[in-house]
Design a protein around this motif. Structure first.
Motif, PDB file in Angstrom:
ATOM      1  N   ARG A 181       0.828  -1.211   0.000  1.00 14.51           N
ATOM      2  CA  ARG A 181       0.000   0.000   0.000  1.00 14.51           C
ATOM      3  C   ARG A 181       0.863   1.261   0.000  1.00 14.51           C
ATOM      4  NH1 ARG A 181      -3.467  -3.044   3.435  1.00 14.51           N
ATOM      5  NH2 ARG A 181      -2.454  -2.229   5.318  1.00 14.51           N
ATOM      6  N   GLU A 182       2.099   1.145   0.461  1.00 20.13           N
ATOM      7  CA  GLU A 182       3.017   2.280   0.451  1.00 20.13           C
ATOM      8  C   GLU A 182       3.963   2.242  -0.750  1.00 20.13           C
ATOM      9  OE1 GLU A 182       2.911   4.903   2.370  1.00 20.13           O
ATOM     10  OE2 GLU A 182       1.190   4.074   3.456  1.00 20.13           O
ATOM     11  N   GLY A 183       3.663   1.372  -1.716  1.00 21.09           N
ATOM     12  CA  GLY A 183       4.481   1.315  -2.924  1.00 21.09           C
ATOM     13  C   GLY A 183       5.672   0.384  -2.833  1.00 21.09           C
ATOM     14  N   GLY A 184       5.659  -0.540  -1.857  1.00 12.34           N
ATOM     15  CA  GLY A 184       6.799  -1.438  -1.676  1.00 12.34           C
ATOM     16  C   GLY A 184       6.657  -2.769  -2.363  1.00 12.34           C
ATOM     17  N   HIS A 185       6.037  -2.788  -3.534  1.00 14.01           N
ATOM     18  CA  HIS A 185       5.853  -4.055  -4.259  1.00 14.01           C
ATOM     19  C   HIS A 185       7.192  -4.728  -4.563  1.00 14.01           C
ATOM     20  CE1 HIS A 185       2.329  -1.523  -5.070  1.00 14.01           C
ATOM     21  NE2 HIS A 185       1.637  -2.651  -5.162  1.00 14.01           N
ATOM     22  N   ASN A 186       8.206  -3.930  -4.897  1.00 15.28           N
ATOM     23  CA  ASN A 186       9.490  -4.519  -5.274  1.00 15.28           C
ATOM     24  C   ASN A 186      10.207  -5.168  -4.089  1.00 15.28           C
ATOM     25  OD1 ASN A 186       9.865  -1.824  -4.191  1.00 15.28           O
ATOM     26  ND2 ASN A 186      12.030  -2.036  -4.771  1.00 15.28           N
ATOM     27  N   LEU A 187       9.765  -4.879  -2.862  1.00 16.71           N
ATOM     28  CA  LEU A 187      10.392  -5.493  -1.703  1.00 16.71           C
ATOM     29  C   LEU A 187       9.949  -6.949  -1.531  1.00 16.71           C
ATOM     30  CD1 LEU A 187      10.157  -2.593   0.920  1.00 16.71           C
ATOM     31  CD2 LEU A 187      11.923  -3.033  -0.801  1.00 16.71           C
ATOM     32  N   GLN A 214      10.040   8.059   1.751  1.00 17.50           N
ATOM     33  CA  GLN A 214      10.239   8.205   0.306  1.00 17.50           C
ATOM     34  C   GLN A 214       8.990   8.774  -0.368  1.00 17.50           C
ATOM     35  OE1 GLN A 214      11.408   4.227  -0.865  1.00 17.50           O
ATOM     36  NE2 GLN A 214      13.593   4.719  -0.759  1.00 17.50           N
ATOM     37  N   ASN A 215       7.832   8.312   0.041  1.00 12.68           N
ATOM     38  CA  ASN A 215       6.590   8.837  -0.526  1.00 12.68           C
ATOM     39  C   ASN A 215       6.426  10.319  -0.200  1.00 12.68           C
ATOM     40  OD1 ASN A 215       5.880   6.388  -1.657  1.00 12.68           O
ATOM     41  ND2 ASN A 215       4.697   5.716   0.105  1.00 12.68           N
ATOM     42  N   ALA A 216       6.801  10.715   1.010  1.00 13.50           N
ATOM     43  CA  ALA A 216       6.731  12.127   1.373  1.00 13.50           C
ATOM     44  C   ALA A 216       7.674  12.949   0.492  1.00 13.50           C
ATOM     45  CB  ALA A 216       7.081  12.311   2.843  1.00 13.50           C
ATOM     46  N   ALA A 217       8.877  12.431   0.273  1.00 12.32           N
ATOM     47  CA  ALA A 217       9.847  13.140  -0.570  1.00 12.32           C
ATOM     48  C   ALA A 217       9.306  13.328  -1.986  1.00 12.32           C
ATOM     49  CB  ALA A 217      11.164  12.366  -0.596  1.00 12.32           C
ATOM     50  N   LYS A 218       8.666  12.296  -2.516  1.00 13.96           N
ATOM     51  CA  LYS A 218       8.123  12.395  -3.879  1.00 13.96           C
ATOM     52  C   LYS A 218       6.970  13.388  -3.955  1.00 13.96           C
ATOM     53  CE  LYS A 218       7.983   7.818  -4.092  1.00 13.96           C
ATOM     54  NZ  LYS A 218       7.742   6.439  -4.566  1.00 13.96           N
ATOM     55  N   ARG A 219       6.158  13.451  -2.901  1.00 12.00           N
ATOM     56  CA  ARG A 219       5.060  14.441  -2.889  1.00 12.00           C
ATOM     57  C   ARG A 219       5.601  15.859  -2.822  1.00 12.00           C
ATOM     58  NH1 ARG A 219       2.820  10.924   0.905  1.00 12.00           N
ATOM     59  NH2 ARG A 219       3.339  12.361   2.600  1.00 12.00           N
ATOM     60  N   TRP A 220       6.656  16.058  -2.050  1.00 11.86           N
ATOM     61  CA  TRP A 220       7.166  17.405  -1.831  1.00 11.86           C
ATOM     62  C   TRP A 220       8.064  17.899  -2.961  1.00 11.86           C
ATOM     63  CZ3 TRP A 220       8.975  16.113   3.852  1.00 11.86           C
ATOM     64  CH2 TRP A 220       7.837  15.923   4.649  1.00 11.86           C
ATOM     65  N   TYR A 221       8.845  16.993  -3.559  1.00  8.19           N
ATOM     66  CA  TYR A 221       9.876  17.432  -4.497  1.00  8.19           C
ATOM     67  C   TYR A 221       9.753  16.817  -5.890  1.00  8.19           C
ATOM     68  CZ  TYR A 221      11.957  19.433  -0.333  1.00  8.19           C
ATOM     69  OH  TYR A 221      12.171  20.164   0.803  1.00  8.19           O
ATOM     70  N   GLU A 230      13.836   5.782  -7.024  1.00  5.33           N
ATOM     71  CA  GLU A 230      13.837   4.647  -7.943  1.00  5.33           C
ATOM     72  C   GLU A 230      15.251   4.123  -8.146  1.00  5.33           C
ATOM     73  OE1 GLU A 230      11.323   2.990  -9.119  1.00  5.33           O
ATOM     74  OE2 GLU A 230       9.943   4.294  -8.027  1.00  5.33           O
ATOM     75  N   ALA A 231      16.224   5.029  -8.224  1.00  4.55           N
ATOM     76  CA  ALA A 231      17.614   4.600  -8.396  1.00  4.55           C
ATOM     77  C   ALA A 231      18.076   3.811  -7.167  1.00  4.55           C
ATOM     78  CB  ALA A 231      18.514   5.816  -8.616  1.00  4.55           C
TER      79      ALA A 231
END
Length: 330
Positions: A181-187, A214-221, A230-231
């Protein structure tokens, strides 16, 4: 709440309403302090103080707090559990009563601004609730109360969600859904990383905290933070640590154990420093995210060549020394 706001259009005197609200405050306050005491939860209509409340806003407040008709001469505020035991008070009913009590106290305080400490009115003797000054004071106080209560409820709901999320992350069966739900499918790669997460709830908590940040960083920046995160995720599988431990259950046989603790901890620490340090200037994107964006854009820029432009400078008076031109196609 609308019952109290209706007082702003009432012809009743402020003094009369204050006397009624004082009585309601006492009745509800007694129940809130001793919810299992049946004496406070039953009222007689024939009682002089109660009779003065009937047919007015005060009766509406009592009913909003949970009072209902009980026989020909009674009002009662209790929950019958079905087996004749009327001392059981529902938790939801008590919460509703306390909310009404809080609103009554706010209204009382607002109306008392128009009276002296000894109870005498500061306004003319015929001051009524719908007078502009009184109505404005009462309405503003009630609206502020509702706003604050909404903020408190939102904060309470946020805490409940946080507790539910933490419980899901620590659950051996539900942690995958929580991370996804937090985008951690790749984990959840069915490999060493997923096995490491499944091994310990603290590992999952570390990964979950990083995903949230990480999700907060993507929302803000935006794109810069997205490319950076992603890297980092693409490099994750190569950043595992391999420890060799002796397995006592296997007779001291050495066993390799894969760990990602340092990787997640270091990245979590780095992101916290990036996101919560003072920016170079107001609204500036952190340097690390700017580098991510610049690196991405540099791959798409056309090839350029640099040539001297002295002749052009002499002819036009332009003081530039270099001229940048697109490379000629071969």
């Amino acid at each position: 709440m609308e019952i109290l706001r209706s007082l702003t259009t009432s012809e009743r005197s402020v003094a009369e309403v204050l006397r009624g609200l004082d009585t309601v405050d006492t009745l509800l306050g007694n129940i809130a302090a001793s919810p299992t005491d049946a004496r406070y939860r039953s009222l007689r209509r024939s009682n002089t103080r109660i009779a003065a409340l009937l047919g007015r806003e005060e009766e509406g407040l009592l009913r909003a707090a949970g009072f209902e008709d009980a026989g020909d001469d009674g009002l009662a505020c209790f929950h019958d559990d079905g087996v004749g035991n009327n001392s059981v008070f529902e938790r939801g009913s008590l919460q509703r009563l306390i909310e009404v009590l809080d609103a009554v106290r706010v209204a009382r305080a607002a109306l008392k601004e128009h009276s002296n400490p000894d109870g005498a009115l500061t306004e003319p003797a015929d001051c009524i609730c719908r007078d502009a000054a009184v109505a404005r004071t009462l309405d503003c106080a009630l609206l502020d109360f509702v706003s604050q209560r909404s903020a408190d409820e939102a904060e309470s709901a946020k805490r409940r969600r946080k507790m539910a999320e933490d419980e899901a992350v620590r659950s051996p069966r539900r942690w995958r859904d929580a991370l996804c739900r937090e985008g951690g499918h790749n984990l959840c790669d069915s490999g060493p990383l997923e096995a490491w997460l499944d091994e310990n709830a603290d590992h999952r908590g570390l990964a979950y905290d990083l995903l949230k940040l990480q999700n907060a960083a993507k929302r803000w920046y935006g794109s810069g933070a997205l490319q950076y995160c992603e890297a980092w995720r693409s490099r994750l599988s190569s950043q595992r640590e391999v420890h060799v431990e002796a397995d006592a259950a296997a007779g001291g046989t050495q066993e390799q154990r894969v760990s990602f603790i340092s990787t997640f901890r270091e990245e979590l620490h780095a992101l916290r420093e990036i996101l919560f340090e003072f920016p170079e200037r107001a609204g500036a994107t952190p340097e690390l995210f700017r580098h991510s964006t610049a690196g991405h854009q540099s791959e798409e820029l056309p090839e350029t060549s640099i040539s001297l432009a002295t002749d052009h400078c002499q002819d036009s008076g332009d003081c530039s020394l270099l001229e940048v031109c697109p490379a000629a196609s071969e």
